[in-house]
Design a protein around this motif. Structure first.
Motif, PDB file in Angstrom:
ATOM      1  N   GLY A   8       6.021   5.840  -0.086  1.00 16.74           N
ATOM      2  CA  GLY A   8       4.718   5.889   1.134  1.00 16.74           C
ATOM      3  C   GLY A   8       5.262   5.327   2.431  1.00 16.74           C
ATOM      4  N   GLY A   9       5.975   4.324   2.619  1.00 20.98           N
ATOM      5  CA  GLY A   9       6.569   3.746   3.711  1.00 20.98           C
ATOM      6  C   GLY A   9       7.433   4.855   4.415  1.00 20.98           C
ATOM      7  N   SER A  12       5.340   7.675   5.550  1.00 23.46           N
ATOM      8  CA  SER A  12       4.644   7.502   6.852  1.00 23.46           C
ATOM      9  C   SER A  12       5.635   7.336   8.171  1.00 23.46           C
ATOM     10  N   ILE A  15       6.501  10.426   9.285  1.00 25.72           N
ATOM     11  CA  ILE A  15       5.366  11.238  10.372  1.00 25.72           C
ATOM     12  C   ILE A  15       4.873  10.648  11.524  1.00 25.72           C
ATOM     13  N   MET A  16       4.890   9.108  11.606  1.00 22.69           N
ATOM     14  CA  MET A  16       4.801   8.421  12.950  1.00 22.69           C
ATOM     15  C   MET A  16       5.941   8.967  13.961  1.00 22.69           C
TER      16      MET A  16
END
Length: 52
Positions: A8-9, A12, A15-16
């Motif tokens: 998940g990290g 994310s 994506i960021m």
């Protein structure tokens, strides 16, 4: 369960970085530089990286 948080990290973060890169290209502001700023970590100051 730890792998879910790790994955998940990673997702994310990707994506960021894509989002900030898009903002940088649209507005010509240096928002993407903040994501790559690792000056506060002494060991990483010496490492140079190129964005893909």
């Amino acid at each position: 369960m730890k792998w879910r948080a790790f994955i998940g990290g990673i997702i994310s973060g990707i994506i960021m970085s894509v989002f900030l890169k898009g903002i940088k290209e649209l507005t010509h502001l240096r928002v993407y530089t903040l994501l790559l700023n690792v000056d506060y970590i002494p060991l990483l100051k010496r490492v140079t990286s190129n964005e893909p």
